[in-house]
Motif scaffolding. Structure first.
Motif: not given
Ligand SMILES: [Zn+2]
Length: 196
Positions: A183-193
């Motif tokens: 769930h780390y934001y870059l792994n989860y959404r991958g768009n850096g926002t």
């Protein structure tokens, strides 16, 4: 008779509280917290879980961790002028959870994000060493439990404090650890926002 009454009470308490919380919770009364000067309800479920370190020495047993909690609370209230200890929860070296503002009340741990997040601090400074396995395991358990209880959005984003603020918190090693979690934001959404 008294004996059976105690067994009965123990069973009821266990059914009511014990099984619901898959970690050891040290309540505010347990660590002898001061009363908050003010509170503001937190709108649940939150979308973000912010991981912190306390940038203090670490602690293992409940006595030293409780003492550390009181020191941190004193600093947050008397030096920073906050209403209470800033974190929602802290986790000691043995994996016990210390209740800060809890699920009900908004924390003061991540400027601009307090309204949308809970802040969980792993007691210690994690610039060189990793937190204990028990601390990391409990961090996962309390987040999963928070999702199951409806306190945390199932689609939550996990961030380190440094991802949303100019700070070293939660320390290089802890940051490296959580950045591998799903769930780390870059792994989860991958768009850096971090979109809310
Ligand atoms: Zn922090």
């Amino acid at each position: 008779m008294l004996y059976y009454y105690h067994i009965f009470l123990f069973t009821i308490l266990n059914l009511t509280y014990g099984q619901e919380t898959p970690y050891t919770l040290v309540s505010r009364v347990g660590w002898r917290a001061r009363l908050a000067t003010q509170t503001q309800p937190l709108k649940l479920p939150v979308q973000i879980v912010v991981v912190h370190n306390t940038a203090t020495s670490s602690c293992l047993d409940q006595e030293s961790c409780s003492s550390m909690m009181r020191k941190i609370q004193k600093h947050h209230m008397d030096v920073k002028g906050w209403w209470d200890i800033g974190y929602s929860f802290c986790i000691g070296g043995q994996g016990d959870v210390y209740e800060g503002r809890g699920w009900k009340y908004m924390g003061a741990h991540a400027l601009r994000f307090n309204e949308y997040s809970v802040g969980i601090a792993l007691i210690g400074s994690w610039t060189v060493e990793l937190p204990t396995k028990e601390q990391l395991d409990t961090l996962k358990i309390i987040i999963d439990h928070g999702v199951k209880q409806g306190h945390i959005d199932p689609d939550y984003l996990l961030v380190g404090h440094r991802d949303i603020r100019d700070t070293h918190c939660p320390g290089d090693t802890l940051q490296a650890e959580i950045s591998q979690w799903p769930h780390y934001y870059l792994n989860y959404r991958g768009n850096g926002t971090i979109q809310l």
